[in-house]
Write a protein that holds these residues in place. Structure first.
Motif, PDB file in Angstrom:
ATOM      1  N   UNK A 103       0.837  -1.204   0.000  1.00 43.66           N
ATOM      2  CA  UNK A 103       0.000   0.000   0.000  1.00 43.66           C
ATOM      3  C   UNK A 103       0.874   1.259   0.000  1.00 43.66           C
ATOM      4  N   UNK A 104       0.342   2.387  -0.490  1.00 43.42           N
ATOM      5  CA  UNK A 104      -0.944   2.513  -1.180  1.00 43.42           C
ATOM      6  C   UNK A 104      -0.857   2.041  -2.638  1.00 43.42           C
ATOM      7  N   UNK A 105      -1.960   1.500  -3.112  1.00 47.59           N
ATOM      8  CA  UNK A 105      -1.957   0.956  -4.474  1.00 47.59           C
ATOM      9  C   UNK A 105      -3.048   1.598  -5.322  1.00 47.59           C
ATOM     10  N   UNK A 106      -2.822   1.591  -6.625  1.00 46.65           N
ATOM     11  CA  UNK A 106      -3.883   1.950  -7.569  1.00 46.65           C
ATOM     12  C   UNK A 106      -3.869   0.933  -8.703  1.00 46.65           C
ATOM     13  N   UNK A 107      -4.981   0.846  -9.392  1.00 46.68           N
ATOM     14  CA  UNK A 107      -5.025   0.032 -10.609  1.00 46.68           C
ATOM     15  C   UNK A 107      -5.332   0.958 -11.768  1.00 46.68           C
ATOM     16  N   UNK A 108      -4.570   0.813 -12.848  1.00 44.02           N
ATOM     17  CA  UNK A 108      -4.906   1.539 -14.063  1.00 44.02           C
ATOM     18  C   UNK A 108      -5.270   0.483 -15.092  1.00 44.02           C
ATOM     19  N   UNK A 109      -6.515   0.479 -15.505  1.00 45.68           N
ATOM     20  CA  UNK A 109      -7.097  -0.623 -16.271  1.00 45.68           C
ATOM     21  C   UNK A 109      -6.755  -1.954 -15.599  1.00 45.68           C
ATOM     22  N   UNK A 110      -5.961  -2.832 -16.226  1.00 44.23           N
ATOM     23  CA  UNK A 110      -5.722  -4.138 -15.612  1.00 44.23           C
ATOM     24  C   UNK A 110      -4.462  -4.200 -14.767  1.00 44.23           C
ATOM     25  N   UNK A 111      -3.719  -3.106 -14.697  1.00 42.83           N
ATOM     26  CA  UNK A 111      -2.417  -3.193 -14.044  1.00 42.83           C
ATOM     27  C   UNK A 111      -2.407  -2.560 -12.670  1.00 42.83           C
ATOM     28  N   UNK A 112      -1.700  -3.243 -11.763  1.00 43.86           N
ATOM     29  CA  UNK A 112      -1.601  -2.757 -10.386  1.00 43.86           C
ATOM     30  C   UNK A 112      -0.301  -1.984 -10.211  1.00 43.86           C
ATOM     31  N   UNK A 113      -0.367  -0.855  -9.537  1.00 45.29           N
ATOM     32  CA  UNK A 113       0.837  -0.085  -9.214  1.00 45.29           C
ATOM     33  C   UNK A 113       0.957   0.037  -7.702  1.00 45.29           C
ATOM     34  N   UNK A 114       2.176  -0.230  -7.210  1.00 43.89           N
ATOM     35  CA  UNK A 114       2.360  -0.398  -5.756  1.00 43.89           C
ATOM     36  C   UNK A 114       3.174   0.711  -5.118  1.00 43.89           C
ATOM     37  N   UNK A 115       3.127   0.752  -3.785  1.00 44.77           N
ATOM     38  CA  UNK A 115       3.950   1.647  -2.972  1.00 44.77           C
ATOM     39  C   UNK A 115       4.004   3.056  -3.555  1.00 44.77           C
ATOM     40  N   UNK A 116       2.857   3.641  -3.788  1.00 47.42           N
ATOM     41  CA  UNK A 116       2.845   4.890  -4.542  1.00 47.42           C
ATOM     42  C   UNK A 116       3.184   6.126  -3.724  1.00 47.42           C
TER      43      UNK A 116
END
Ligand code: FMN
Ligand code: SF4
Ligand code: FES
Lengths: 491, 172
Positions: free
Chosen positions: B147-160
């Motif tokens: 965390x914190x995470x976001x998803x852009x369409x199908x992809x997850x992005x971590x430790x933002x």
């Protein structure tokens, strides 16, 4: 320091373990082969019963016992693998799907063999696009290698696995909600009974099992029951005479997040304490532990007085909480419990499926009360109670004593308890989502009441020190069941 | 919803690839209706969002009433009944992410994209004027360890962090 005991996760980080060939090098599918070569289906079911394996998805129900409820004469029977993983704080199934999907397939194969099942649906939450892709690829490989499909490995067994995507609704993790969703409807839970084991998907007997539960099966079959039961504590359940063993066997994929230095999934034998787990996860980030949520956001919170409670099914039930999905969220001294409760209540208000009136209306109501308190508009009144005694003038009469009443806190407890009563453990709803709402609401409020009172009194969120914020166990019934069910009294 | 009431602007039908995928799906279940969620996912991927025409088409394919399809579409947050941007950004805001300051990430995205956060009944509110992005909040994405995470369409992005968000958006 407690040591990690990697069994399910042992080969998780091996490069390309998601491919059949590499998985095979690490004993992949040999446990399934052993099962079909050496055991009858009934033997496997008995092994699972004897292993004491309890469901890892939330309810902690004995897997062997669940299997024994499935009628043998009604076919087809289905297996639904619950990969909906939506409980806040839980993230262990994701790694299995993304990194080691063949292990899940092997677990499913063993379950199918034991129960005479031909069709399995893996219900994967819609957001797990990568997990679904990896599992689909692994399933395809397993078909090609003859471990799935018609006449598996020349045994005459026919086993199919299909993945089924969810679409973002938490309630589809509840087993009957999952079944409704799988049938192509709204994911609204069904009344139980009939239980899914008797009448589940498409009206047929259905075994619903979490990913982690199924991943335990290859190891129980491969290494034997005796090996398995050595892990984790087994208690004596004195509710019966003579006492029966109450197993908490095996390892658990503890998911730890929040204020620790190295959040992540740690596989350990069941039965270690929160203090030990925090240590394994790189220690606390901050000065002091304020609170620990032991089993996903639905579980009642633990205070710093309760950090030596063992994190297993039995100990947490006795501490009036639950292991649930094993999602452990740690909060340090800088956190405000009112704020945390508000976050969780927003979650539940969003996720109620809307079938039952107490849940549909009660959950947003609880959220609104907590919001009001957090906004500084919490309601309180100072009342003058007629209290008879010796008054100032030395005469017998009304003493005119005053008392602060925190109306919103009473209201919060009342509304929550009318969705599901945490003291009597009775609920007015179809599924136990109701208790998942009132458990956090009431436990946070009772155990951290000073922080709620301060927010109402001061008209804004006030973060008290850990010592000030927490109600000590001896002063508060929240730690004890107010009406201790008889059978639990001397456990 | 009877046929007369539906205004079909653009009729919908699966393209060849999705038709193949659909044909494979339907054989998996003893009743056709059970293929509802995967079919709607396919349709949404092709059409962008679930239009009345899509619902009518799916209903025909699965041999159920249009109302039943509508019933399902309205229940699940992942199905959109309004157009969304090319990139759907889902920001997790449940407790573990909140403990890791997901609010900062959300505010940064709002500012950077110049849009509000969409609500389930008003997706336009979170969609940028150029229809490139739709910003929405979602519940726990089962990645609380990063965390914190976001998803852009199908992809997850971590430790933002805000900086990482900038980098990700620049590389889209
Ligand atoms: C509101 C609610 C949400 C649930 N979510 C999940 C979930 O996401 N994943 C899961 O495996 N079990 C979940 N469960 C538990 C399931 O109902 C069921 O007990 C479990 O899948 C059975 O599998 P097991 O015996 O292997 O644990 C949930 C239960 C409730 C009441
Ligand atoms: S308790 Fe809530 S979530 Fe469960 S069936 Fe009733 S309304 Fe739906
Ligand atoms: S809370 Fe954001 S991923 Fe779990």
């Amino acid at each position: 320091m407690a040591e990690e005991k990697r069994i399910l996760y042992e080969h998780l980080d091996v490069p390309d373990i998601n491919t059949f060939d590499v998985f095979r090098q690490y004993d992949g599918y040999t446990r399934f082969e052993k099962a079909i070569a050496e055991y009858q289906p009934e033997d496997i079911a008995k092994m699972v019963m004897d292993s004491g394996l309890k469901g890892r998805g939330g309810a902690g129900f004995s897997t062997g016992l669940k299997w024994s409820f499935v009628p043998k004469d009604i076919k087809p029977c289905y297996l639904c693998c619950n990969a909906d993983e939506s409980e806040p704080g839980t993230f262990s199934n994701r790694y299995v799907l993304e990194k080691n999907p063949h292990l899940l397939i092997e677990g499913i194969l063993i379950c199918c063999y034991a129960m005479g099942i031909e069709t399995t649906y893996v219900y994967i939450r819609g957001e797990f696009t990568l997990g679904k892709k990896m599992l689909d690829a692994a399933i395809k490989e397993a078909y090609e290698k003859g471990y799935l499909g018609k006449d598996v490995r020349g045994t005459g067994l026919n086993i199919d696995i299909y993945t089924h995507p969810g679409a973002g609704a938490y309630i589809c993790g509840e087993e009957t909600g999952l079944i409704e969703s799988l049938e192509g409807k709204r994911g609204q839970p069904r009344n139980k009974p009939p239980f899914p084991a008797v009448e589940g998907v498409f009206g047929k007997p259905t075994v619903v099992q979490n990913v982690e539960t199924l991943c335990n099966l290859p190891f129980i079959v491969g290494n034997g029951v005796e090996w398995y039961t050595q892990m984790g504590p087994t208690y004596a359940d004195t509710r019966s005479d003579p006492p029966t063993p109450d197993p908490n066997t095996g390892t658990k994929l503890y998911c730890i997040s929040g204020d620790v230095n190295e959040p992540g999934v740690y596989e350990l034998e069941l039965g270690l304490t929160s203090t030990e787990l925090i240590e394994v996860a790189g220690g606390l980030r901050g000065e002091e532990v304020k609170a620990v949520i032991p089993g996903g956001s639905s579980a009642p919170i633990l205070t710093h007085y309760e950090l030596d409670t063992r994190l297993d099914f039995t100990s947490l039930t006795l501490a009036k909480s639950m292991l649930g999905s094993g999602g452990i969220i740690v909060m340090n001294e800088t956190r405000n419990i009112v704020d945390c409760l508000l976050n969780i209540m927003k979650f539940y208000a969003h996720e109620s499926c809307g079938q039952c009136t107490p849940c549909r209306w009660g959950t947003p109501w609880v959220r609104d009360i907590v919001q009001r308190i957090a906004d500084g508009n919490g309601r309180k009144s100072t009342i003058t109670r007629p209290k008879f005694g010796v008054a100032e003038n030395g005469r017998w009469g009304d003493t005119g004593e005053t008392e602060e009443i925190y109306e919103d806190l009473d209201l919060l407890e009342s509304v929550a308890n009318n969705i599901a009563n945490v003291d009597t453990m009775t609920w007015n709803t179809i599924c136990v989502f109701g208790i998942a709402v009132s458990w956090p609401a009431v436990s946070y409020m009772r155990k951290f009441r000073p922080e709620f009172e301060a927010a109402i009194r001061e008209g804004k969120l006030v973060t008290l020190s850990v010592a000030e914020a927490t109600v000590p166990p001896e002063e508060n019934y929240a730690y004890q069941q107010r009406f201790v069910p008889k059978e639990f009294a001397d456990l | 919803m009877s046929d007369e009431l539906i205004q079909i602007e653009t009729p919908f039908a699966f393209n060849e690839e999705n038709q193949r995928a659909f044909d494979a799906l339907i054989g998996r279940y003893p009743v056709k209706e059970a293929a509802m969620l995967p079919t709607l996912h396919l349709a949404q991927r092709q059409a962008g969002y679930i239009t009345p025409a899509v619902m009518k088409y799916v209903a025909e394919q699965l041999e159920v009433s249009v109302m039943k399809v509508k019933d399902v579409v309205t229940f699940y947050p992942m199905f959109f009944e309004e157009p969304v941007g090319e990139y759907v950004i889902r920001v997790c805001h449940t407790l573990p992410c909140a403990l890791q300051d997901c609010q900062v990430v959300l505010e940064h995205l709002k500012e950077k994209l110049g849009t509000d956060v969409a609500s389930e009944t008003n997706l336009a509110k979170g969609t940028t004027a150029d229809s490139k992005f739709t910003l929405m909040k979602v519940e726990c994405l089962a990645s609380c360890d990063v965390a914190p995470v976001i998803m852009i369409n199908d992809d997850l992005y971590k430790n933002l962090t805000p900086e990482k968000v900038d980098e990700i958006l620049d590389n889209l």
